[in-house]
Scaffold this motif. Structure first.
Motif, PDB file in Angstrom:
ATOM      1  N   ALA A  93      55.964  43.152  39.967  1.00 24.65           N
ATOM      2  CA  ALA A  93      55.971  41.730  39.618  1.00 24.65           C
ATOM      3  C   ALA A  93      54.557  41.195  39.446  1.00 24.65           C
ATOM      4  O   ALA A  93      54.276  40.422  38.529  1.00 24.65           O
ATOM      5  CB  ALA A  93      56.718  40.941  40.692  1.00 24.65           C
ATOM      6  N   VAL A  94      53.637  41.596  40.318  1.00 27.27           N
ATOM      7  CA  VAL A  94      52.246  41.137  40.222  1.00 27.27           C
ATOM      8  C   VAL A  94      51.612  41.633  38.922  1.00 27.27           C
ATOM      9  O   VAL A  94      50.918  40.877  38.228  1.00 27.27           O
ATOM     10  CB  VAL A  94      51.456  41.611  41.455  1.00 27.27           C
ATOM     11  CG1 VAL A  94      49.961  41.410  41.236  1.00 27.27           C
ATOM     12  CG2 VAL A  94      51.894  40.844  42.696  1.00 27.27           C
ATOM     13  N   ARG A  95      51.847  42.900  38.563  1.00 26.16           N
ATOM     14  CA  ARG A  95      51.270  43.428  37.330  1.00 26.16           C
ATOM     15  C   ARG A  95      51.796  42.679  36.108  1.00 26.16           C
ATOM     16  O   ARG A  95      51.043  42.381  35.179  1.00 26.16           O
ATOM     17  CB  ARG A  95      51.580  44.922  37.202  1.00 26.16           C
ATOM     18  CG  ARG A  95      50.736  45.810  38.077  1.00 26.16           C
ATOM     19  CD  ARG A  95      50.827  47.255  37.610  1.00 26.16           C
ATOM     20  NE  ARG A  95      52.193  47.741  37.601  1.00 26.16           N
ATOM     21  CZ  ARG A  95      52.776  48.393  38.595  1.00 26.16           C
ATOM     22  NH1 ARG A  95      52.100  48.615  39.707  1.00 26.16           N
ATOM     23  NH2 ARG A  95      54.015  48.818  38.499  1.00 26.16           N
ATOM     24  N   THR A  96      53.079  42.365  36.113  1.00 28.50           N
ATOM     25  CA  THR A  96      53.663  41.673  34.964  1.00 28.50           C
ATOM     26  C   THR A  96      53.086  40.276  34.809  1.00 28.50           C
ATOM     27  O   THR A  96      52.744  39.849  33.698  1.00 28.50           O
ATOM     28  CB  THR A  96      55.188  41.601  35.124  1.00 28.50           C
ATOM     29  OG1 THR A  96      55.712  42.918  35.306  1.00 28.50           O
ATOM     30  CG2 THR A  96      55.827  40.976  33.903  1.00 28.50           C
ATOM     31  N   VAL A  97      52.961  39.537  35.911  1.00 31.18           N
ATOM     32  CA  VAL A  97      52.420  38.178  35.829  1.00 31.18           C
ATOM     33  C   VAL A  97      50.949  38.207  35.439  1.00 31.18           C
ATOM     34  O   VAL A  97      50.477  37.391  34.623  1.00 31.18           O
ATOM     35  CB  VAL A  97      52.632  37.450  37.170  1.00 31.18           C
ATOM     36  CG1 VAL A  97      51.986  36.069  37.144  1.00 31.18           C
ATOM     37  CG2 VAL A  97      54.114  37.315  37.483  1.00 31.18           C
ATOM     38  N   GLU A  98      50.198  39.133  35.997  1.00 27.27           N
ATOM     39  CA  GLU A  98      48.771  39.211  35.670  1.00 27.27           C
ATOM     40  C   GLU A  98      48.544  39.543  34.200  1.00 27.27           C
ATOM     41  O   GLU A  98      47.612  39.021  33.575  1.00 27.27           O
ATOM     42  CB  GLU A  98      48.101  40.261  36.561  1.00 27.27           C
ATOM     43  CG  GLU A  98      47.917  39.811  38.005  1.00 27.27           C
ATOM     44  CD  GLU A  98      47.282  40.882  38.869  1.00 27.27           C
ATOM     45  OE1 GLU A  98      46.790  40.539  39.949  1.00 27.27           O
ATOM     46  OE2 GLU A  98      47.276  42.065  38.443  1.00 27.27           O
ATOM     47  N   ARG A 157      50.417  38.706  31.656  1.00 28.40           N
ATOM     48  CA  ARG A 157      50.683  37.525  30.843  1.00 28.40           C
ATOM     49  C   ARG A 157      49.656  36.429  31.074  1.00 28.40           C
ATOM     50  O   ARG A 157      49.408  35.615  30.182  1.00 28.40           O
ATOM     51  CB  ARG A 157      52.086  37.005  31.132  1.00 28.40           C
ATOM     52  CG  ARG A 157      53.187  37.994  30.811  1.00 28.40           C
ATOM     53  CD  ARG A 157      54.541  37.333  30.769  1.00 28.40           C
ATOM     54  NE  ARG A 157      54.637  36.363  29.691  1.00 28.40           N
ATOM     55  CZ  ARG A 157      55.724  35.634  29.443  1.00 28.40           C
ATOM     56  NH1 ARG A 157      56.803  35.781  30.221  1.00 28.40           N
ATOM     57  NH2 ARG A 157      55.747  34.774  28.453  1.00 28.40           N
ATOM     58  N   LEU A 158      49.048  36.410  32.255  1.00 30.61           N
ATOM     59  CA  LEU A 158      48.017  35.398  32.507  1.00 30.61           C
ATOM     60  C   LEU A 158      46.721  35.708  31.766  1.00 30.61           C
ATOM     61  O   LEU A 158      45.907  34.798  31.538  1.00 30.61           O
ATOM     62  CB  LEU A 158      47.743  35.300  34.007  1.00 30.61           C
ATOM     63  CG  LEU A 158      48.817  34.601  34.852  1.00 30.61           C
ATOM     64  CD1 LEU A 158      48.465  34.662  36.325  1.00 30.61           C
ATOM     65  CD2 LEU A 158      49.013  33.153  34.413  1.00 30.61           C
ATOM     66  N   GLY A 162      51.548  35.481  25.926  1.00 33.67           N
ATOM     67  CA  GLY A 162      51.092  34.496  26.888  1.00 33.67           C
ATOM     68  C   GLY A 162      52.174  33.471  27.158  1.00 33.67           C
ATOM     69  O   GLY A 162      53.182  33.400  26.443  1.00 33.67           O
ATOM     70  N   TYR A 163      51.981  32.672  28.180  1.00 32.94           N
ATOM     71  CA  TYR A 163      52.975  31.659  28.512  1.00 32.94           C
ATOM     72  C   TYR A 163      52.938  30.542  27.476  1.00 32.94           C
ATOM     73  O   TYR A 163      51.877  30.199  26.948  1.00 32.94           O
ATOM     74  CB  TYR A 163      52.725  31.115  29.907  1.00 32.94           C
ATOM     75  CG  TYR A 163      52.992  32.142  30.979  1.00 32.94           C
ATOM     76  CD1 TYR A 163      54.293  32.482  31.315  1.00 32.94           C
ATOM     77  CD2 TYR A 163      51.950  32.802  31.630  1.00 32.94           C
ATOM     78  CE1 TYR A 163      54.557  33.442  32.288  1.00 32.94           C
ATOM     79  CE2 TYR A 163      52.203  33.757  32.601  1.00 32.94           C
ATOM     80  CZ  TYR A 163      53.514  34.070  32.917  1.00 32.94           C
ATOM     81  OH  TYR A 163      53.770  35.022  33.862  1.00 32.94           O
ATOM     82  N   PRO A 164      54.098  29.954  27.171  1.00 29.10           N
ATOM     83  CA  PRO A 164      54.135  28.991  26.049  1.00 29.10           C
ATOM     84  C   PRO A 164      53.369  27.700  26.310  1.00 29.10           C
ATOM     85  O   PRO A 164      52.825  27.109  25.388  1.00 29.10           O
ATOM     86  CB  PRO A 164      55.635  28.734  25.860  1.00 29.10           C
ATOM     87  CG  PRO A 164      56.266  29.106  27.164  1.00 29.10           C
ATOM     88  CD  PRO A 164      55.440  30.200  27.729  1.00 29.10           C
ATOM     89  N   THR A 165      53.330  27.228  27.538  1.00 33.17           N
ATOM     90  CA  THR A 165      52.681  25.952  27.839  1.00 33.17           C
ATOM     91  C   THR A 165      51.699  26.126  28.985  1.00 33.17           C
ATOM     92  O   THR A 165      51.790  27.074  29.777  1.00 33.17           O
ATOM     93  CB  THR A 165      53.721  24.885  28.211  1.00 33.17           C
ATOM     94  OG1 THR A 165      54.416  25.301  29.409  1.00 33.17           O
ATOM     95  CG2 THR A 165      54.728  24.680  27.090  1.00 33.17           C
ATOM     96  N   GLN A 166      50.778  25.167  29.081  1.00 37.09           N
ATOM     97  CA  GLN A 166      49.801  25.202  30.155  1.00 37.09           C
ATOM     98  C   GLN A 166      50.461  24.916  31.506  1.00 37.09           C
ATOM     99  O   GLN A 166      50.033  25.449  32.538  1.00 37.09           O
ATOM    100  CB  GLN A 166      48.702  24.169  29.884  1.00 37.09           C
ATOM    101  CG  GLN A 166      47.516  24.246  30.832  1.00 37.09           C
ATOM    102  CD  GLN A 166      46.741  25.540  30.687  1.00 37.09           C
ATOM    103  OE1 GLN A 166      46.638  26.073  29.586  1.00 37.09           O
ATOM    104  NE2 GLN A 166      46.206  26.055  31.780  1.00 37.09           N
ATOM    105  N   ALA A 167      51.515  24.083  31.504  1.00 39.24           N
ATOM    106  CA  ALA A 167      52.209  23.766  32.751  1.00 39.24           C
ATOM    107  C   ALA A 167      52.881  25.014  33.332  1.00 39.24           C
ATOM    108  O   ALA A 167      52.798  25.274  34.537  1.00 39.24           O
ATOM    109  CB  ALA A 167      53.247  22.673  32.516  1.00 39.24           C
ATOM    110  N   LYS A 195      52.875  29.766  37.119  1.00 40.21           N
ATOM    111  CA  LYS A 195      52.814  31.211  37.307  1.00 40.21           C
ATOM    112  C   LYS A 195      51.596  31.627  38.121  1.00 40.21           C
ATOM    113  O   LYS A 195      51.636  32.615  38.858  1.00 40.21           O
ATOM    114  CB  LYS A 195      52.804  31.917  35.946  1.00 40.21           C
ATOM    115  CG  LYS A 195      54.107  31.787  35.197  1.00 40.21           C
ATOM    116  CD  LYS A 195      55.260  32.390  35.976  1.00 40.21           C
ATOM    117  CE  LYS A 195      56.567  32.238  35.230  1.00 40.21           C
ATOM    118  NZ  LYS A 195      57.708  32.814  35.996  1.00 40.21           N
ATOM    119  N   GLN A 196      50.505  30.860  37.987  1.00 39.96           N
ATOM    120  CA  GLN A 196      49.353  31.151  38.829  1.00 39.96           C
ATOM    121  C   GLN A 196      49.670  30.903  40.298  1.00 39.96           C
ATOM    122  O   GLN A 196      49.265  31.681  41.180  1.00 39.96           O
ATOM    123  CB  GLN A 196      48.175  30.285  38.391  1.00 39.96           C
ATOM    124  CG  GLN A 196      47.578  30.697  37.058  1.00 39.96           C
ATOM    125  CD  GLN A 196      46.486  29.765  36.598  1.00 39.96           C
ATOM    126  OE1 GLN A 196      46.438  28.599  37.007  1.00 39.96           O
ATOM    127  NE2 GLN A 196      45.594  30.257  35.745  1.00 39.96           N
TER     128      GLN A 196
END
Length: 564
Positions: free
Chosen positions: A117-122, A124-125, A139-144, A149-150
């Motif tokens: 899970a950490v690798r996947t989120v990192e 995309r970040l 990347g994530y669609p919006t800044q919010a 996710k951070q």
């Protein structure tokens, strides 16, 4: 400026199919109809042994990760023998060691899940919002959402650090009775339980009434003994609780008898030969019933491999597991679908007992279908969903649609279906082959759904039936996709012959009809001559891959006329 060519995404590496191993043991159950005296004795002994077993488990956890020779089992067993008996002490120390090793494996699995899970989120970040990297990571669609996710990443890293600390110390958290039941105490309304009902389940789950089998002992078990001739049950009471004993040597003879109707012959063979049989007393507080379980280990069975089944020319039943049904299709040794598509309903709503019964009924229907079509085995997908469940929203969709899909995946009984199918198929004389689930639904819907629907006009064929064909073909060693140039289903409408289906072979010269000359008129008012109306100038030897029909050799005069 030239058009940018989009790089094709590489396909996953498809693992080879394998035969699912046979079950390593057996477990049967019979209801124990106790009287009040029997229930009092069992509760007294179970609570006494459960208390000391939990204390021994805490002592084992305090030792941490040590070698087998350093787990101090002998001293712990010696101290437990004084408050129970030698065989009860051996069962308690064995249960403590098994529970500790199981909890430690669960910690390793949780660490692997958190790392995924950490690798996947990192990943995309690292990509800006609304963009896609060269490797295809979005990347994530919006800044919010990126900000949330951070925060989620910090939570995952904290949990990962705690798990790694527990692994390093070798002290997993263990709740005897189940952590889920423990947490239900704080929300009884949602669990639909009263305080008395919860207390009954909690106490029943913490009883210890397990006696390990011993080869050479009377009927395979000295602590809890079942006479195979009469079904009479006796149990050795712990040393401090032998005042209720009604049989010699501190034993208590119960007022009921057991039969073990299911797999009775196997149990009789072991008990009559004094081979090891383990017994467990189990209490179901919801029904207020007691059961006696008998279990034993099975000898390792050598099952045929997928290559051996293919060499023997056996049929297989391809099965696609879905949330509400099983889609299946019978395949011949060449990977061709035979007969009509098979759909078996699978309703998993309701309480656990009903779900288990419906799952077993669906598997029984599946086995009957396989045997009626003379299939040697069943091909299923090797579904685990471990990676998908770990990464969650990151790879399984967003919003309402993604949430629905994740709930569907979580509701599919993949592990229970696989274990039940493995056991039931083995006793039915069938082999279970697991294949890689990559692209089975995609290729099944693209290459097999429409052709199967054309041959089964009265049956609705779904992409799941096509997936079952792809699964079965993969288990037989064939490609999941259809080969190019397959013969059309209706030869009167579609003039297409098979290509690449067999080895090329020589054919006679000429065509089925005499070759036409330039002066021969076309028939049917065609404005464009068809492929078969072309002039035949010196036909060369051809093989069947050209798609022409075989016919008699043309006469020499016709050829001579064309030459002139």
């Amino acid at each position: 400026m030239g058009k940018r060519i989009k790089k094709k995404r590489a396909l996953r590496t498809i693992a080879a199919p394998f035969t699912v191993s046979a079950p390593t043991g057996a477990r049967i159950r019979d209801r124990a109809r106790f009287n009040e005296r029997d229930v009092q004795v069992l509760h007294l002994a179970g609570e006494h042994l459960g208390h000391h077993q939990r204390a021994d488990l805490a002592e084992r956890i305090s030792l941490g990760k040590v070698a087998v020779k350093d787990n101090q089992r002998a001293p712990r067993k010696k101290s437990l023998t004084a408050v129970s008996s030698s065989r009860w002490a051996g069962a308690m120390t064995r249960a403590s060691e098994d529970q500790y090793q199981l909890s430690l494996r669960a910690l390793f699995d949780e660490r692997a899940s958190l790392r995924r899970a950490v690798r996947t989120v990192e990943k995309r970040l690292t990509v800006p919002c609304g963009q896609r990297s060269k490797s295809g990571v979005r990347g994530y669609p919006t800044q919010a959402e990126r900000f949330e996710k951070q925060r989620r990443l910090q939570v995952l890293l904290g949990r990962l650090a705690a798990v790694e600390e527990r692994i390093e110390a070798g002290s997993p958290a263990v709740t005897v009775g189940g952590r889920r039941l423990l947490k239900a105490r704080h929300n009884l309304a949602k669990a639909e339980l009263t305080v008395e009902q919860w207390r009954g389940q909690w106490e029943a789950s913490r009883l210890f009434l397990t006696a390990d089998g011993e080869s050479g002992a009377p009927h395979g078990n000295y602590t809890i003994t079942v006479d195979p001739a009469t079904g009479e049950v006796t149990m050795v009471l712990p040393e401090p609780l032998r005042h209720p004993a009604n049989a010699p040597r501190g034993r208590y003879r119960f007022s009921f008898t057991v039969q073990f109707n299911h797999r009775r012959e196997e149990w009789l063979d072991r008990a009559s030969a004094n081979r090891a049989v383990r017994y467990d007393f189990v209490h179901d507080p919801a029904r207020d019933r007691w059961y006696l379980d008998a279990s034993w280990g099975a000898e390792a069975a050598v099952l045929p491999t997928p290559e051996e089944l293919q060499a023997r020319g056996e049929r297989l039943l391809g099965v696609d597991l879905n949330a509400d049904h099983l889609a299946a299709y019978v395949l011949d040794p060449h990977g061709n679908p035979v007969g009509t598509p098979i759909t078996i309903p699978l309703d998993l709503a309701g309480p656990t007992s009903q779900r288990d019964g419906r799952l077993r009924a669906a598997i029984s229907e599946l086995l009957r279908t396989a045997r009626s079509h003379r299939c040697a085995g069943i091909a299923i997908e090797n579904l685990g969903f471990d990676d998908a469940r770990a990464t969650g929203r990151e790879t399984m969709g967003r919003g309402k649609r993604g949430k629905t899909f994740r709930r569907t995946v979580a509701g599919m009984p993949t592990a229970k279906f696989r274990e039940r199918l493995r056991s039931m198929a083995f006793h039915a004389g069938l082999v279970v082959i697991a294949v890689d689930p990559a692209y089975t639904s995609v290729w099944g819907g693209r290459y097999w759904q429409a052709p199967i629907q054309q041959t089964n006009q009265k049956t609705t064929v779904t992409r799941h039936h096509g997936a079952s064909v792809a699964i079965g073909r993969r288990a037989l060693g064939h490609r999941a996709r259809r080969r190019p140039g397959v013969t059309a289903n209706d030869q009167r409408i579609v003039a297409r012959r098979a290509t690449g289906q067999a080895l090329p072979g020589p054919r006679a010269r000429g065509t089925a009809n005499p070759p036409r000359t330039a002066s021969t008129p076309t028939t049917g008012g065609k404005t464009r001559p068809g492929q078969g109306d072309q002039l035949a100038l010196f036909p060369d030897p051809e093989h069947r891959s050209r798609g022409h029909r075989t016919g008699p050799v043309s006469c020499d005069s016709a050829n001579d006329g064309q030459h002139h």
